[in-house]
Design an enzyme around this catalytic site. Structure first.
Site, PDB file in Angstrom:
ATOM      1  N   MET A   1      32.358  42.665  42.623  1.00  0.00           N
ATOM      2  CA  MET A   1      33.767  42.536  42.996  1.00  0.00           C
ATOM      3  C   MET A   1      34.536  41.833  41.875  1.00  0.00           C
ATOM      4  SD  MET A   1      35.049  41.063  46.605  1.00  0.00           S
ATOM      5  CE  MET A   1      34.927  42.256  47.904  1.00  0.00           C
ATOM      6  N   CYS A   2      35.795  42.135  41.745  1.00  0.00           N
ATOM      7  CA  CYS A   2      36.700  41.446  40.828  1.00  0.00           C
ATOM      8  C   CYS A   2      38.099  41.648  41.393  1.00  0.00           C
ATOM      9  CB  CYS A   2      36.670  42.055  39.426  1.00  0.00           C
ATOM     10  SG  CYS A   2      35.188  41.635  38.478  1.00  0.00           S
ATOM     11  N   GLY A   3      39.039  40.886  40.891  1.00  0.00           N
ATOM     12  CA  GLY A   3      40.413  41.088  41.302  1.00  0.00           C
ATOM     13  C   GLY A   3      41.276  41.405  40.090  1.00  0.00           C
TER      14      GLY A   3
END
Lengths: 298, 230
Positions: A1-3
């Site tokens: 996950m990353c934003g």
């Protein structure tokens, strides 16, 4: 996950506050990326014969004035330098290879994060709120920016592995996802004489697209080549000196939401990063389609 | 109807969800309005009573997941997995919905006024989904039972590896998935469509403008001609 977060301010009176507008966006992506954060901001360009370089040193008390002094003494050219702890922006009219070689020889511990007329890059390990405080990101001004919060899944957690990645001039890219053919892509680009700084998959995508544009592609054609060459999951947000661009992989494995308003265009992995933008209730909020190109101009 | 208000800008989501998990005797017949959802995840999940919930704004992931009996309205858009694994009740999204809306839902009705993203109704197990706009690729993948009604278009590979769900599409279908084929609209299917259009606020839409898709059932049993593929 990353934003990922991106903001392009259309209303000129709001550009001085782009950092403040962006802050809730970056903080909103903390859960998606708590281990590192980074920001590329595009400001008014430096003079036509100059370029600016974002530099990263390994310690907060790094002697930047010493570096500036040595630079002048060795290269016979004064530089303009603004510093924030382990980060500095150096402005010079000397050729980029000259500066790169000099830093490599005399200050090998200093990394060059970006080169261009408009781009400044800040990135480091730590919680997004801590990284933002370290570099006074709320104080940023500029026309558009590209930010990232990282939860590493495929390579180490180091400042160099944090996003945004840059290549060439005034070009940066952030990525949510993972590429399965990053190694073969890297080998292919190394064969073309392109140097890499990390084993990160995103760096491969960043250098691939910049290489295509250097070979004559416009942004759109480069991204079309990207759809052919990049294998894996990705939402990619890219910045040039006057544009933001967004693509999602054909399976839309990674999220993105856009809010288009008369005053701004804001992009984020999730709506919670857009929720605090001024008057977002009246923005046109939508999910970008997979395998489409979205380009917004300043 | 007794009405209660929560403001997620002031009250932690956990408190709101805990209240919504109060005994049915406390909640039945009440209307709970949740302000400032601001894209938070897991709003109003796992409800088990006949309560009316209005989420006033944009909801994040898994809004109204695992819903039973409750009637949940999202006035804005909904993130990934809205009403996933719903058992009964009604979930109504007035904006658009992201990927995997109504995934594995076993019962109840999911209404989406705008578009739905990819994989809408993936592994649907008996619920009804009505989408006022279009659905993305791989919608109704491996759907086993229930009905998907799409007033707009469908993306690629609609109904891939479909079991016995019915797919009604009014617009264009970009491509059908493996083992999905157009079926004649019999009286039973037509009545189901008419009822769902009425329930979802589309009573003015003619059922004759839809095509019905279902399983060709060629993947139900192993075919010896495919032995060489293994």
């Amino acid at each position: 996950m990353c934003g990922i977060v991106g903001l392009l301010v259309k209303n000129p009176s709001m550009r001085a506050n782009i950092g403040e507008l962006m802050m809730p966006m970056l903080i909103g992506m903390t859960e998606r990326g708590p281990d590192s954060a980074g920001m590329a901001v595009f400001t008014a360009p430096v003079a036509g014969n100059e370029l600016k370089y974002s530099l990263y040193a390994p310690t907060m008390d790094f002697n930047w004035q010493g570096l500036a002094h040595d630079f002048d003494a060795h290269l016979g050219s004064k530089v303009s330098l603004s510093t924030k702890g382990n980060h500095a922006i150096l402005i010079s009219h000397l050729e980029t290879p000259t500066i790169k070689t000099w830093i490599k020889e005399h200050y090998p511990q200093v990394h060059m994060l970006s080169v261009g007329q408009s781009i400044d890059v800040y990135k480091d390990t730590g919680l997004p709120a801590d990284v933002a405080a370290r570099y006074d990101l709320p104080q940023l001004s500029g026309t558009h920016l590209v930010g990232h919060t990282r939860m590493a899944t495929e390579s180490a957690i180091t400042p160099a592995h944090a996003h945004p990645f840059t290549a060439g001039r005034d070009w940066c890219l952030v990525h949510n996802g993972s590429l399965s053919n990053a190694n073969s892509l890297r080998r292919k680009l190394q064969h073309e004489g392109i140097d890499f700084e990390t084993d990160n998959d995103t760096e491969a995508a960043c250098r691939f697209l910049e290489w295509r544009m250097r070979e004559g592609d416009d942004l759109k054609t480069a991204l079309e080549h990207g759809f052919d060459e990049l294998d894996g999951f990705y939402t990619l947000l890219m910045g040039t000196k006057d544009q933001l661009a967004l693509i999602r992989d054909p399976f839309a494995c990674k999220p993105a939401v856009v809010a288009e308003h008369d005053d701004y265009v804001a992009i984020a992995s999730e709506f919670r990063s857009l929720a605090h933008l001024p008057d977002v209730k009246n923005a046109h909020v939508f999910e970008p389609s997979p395998k489409e190109m979205y380009v917004w101009k300043v | 109807m007794e009405s209660l208000k929560f403001d997620l800008a002031a009250t932690p989501l956990r408190e709101v969800n805990q209240y919504l998990h109060s005994p049915a005797s406390e909640l039945n017949g009440k209307h709970v309005v949740i302000h400032n959802p601001n894209g938070a995840h897991n709003i109003a999940v796992g409800l088990k009573s006949d309560v009316q919930v209005t989420i006033d704004g944009h909801a994040g992931y898994y809004a109204a997941g695992m819903n039973q009996l409750a009637n949940v309205v999202v006035t804005g858009s909904a993130g990934t997995g809205v009403a996933e694994n719903m058992m009964s009740g009604v979930v109504h999204v007035k904006g658009f919905a992201s990927n995997a809306a109504g995934a594995t839902a076993q019962g109840g009705l999911l209404i989406i006024d705008g578009d739905a993203g990819l994989r809408c109704g993936i592994s649907l197990k008996g619920a009804d989904i009505v989408v006022g706009g279009s659905v993305g690729s791989f919608s109704a993948f491996m759907a086993q039972a229930g009905n998907l009604v799409v007033l707009g278009d469908a993306g690629e590979a609609l109904g891939d590896s479909l079991y016995e769900a019915r797919l009604f599409v009014r617009g264009e279908v970009k491509s059908l998935g493996a083992d999905c084929e157009e079926k004649p609209m019999d009286d039973e299917a037509r009545q189901i469509l008419v009822d769902l259009l009425a329930k979802s606020g589309h009573a003015d839409v003619s059922p004759d403008s839809f095509k019905l898709f279902g399983s060709a059932r060629t993947l139900y049993n192993f075919h010896v001609d495919n032995a060489g593929a293994y």
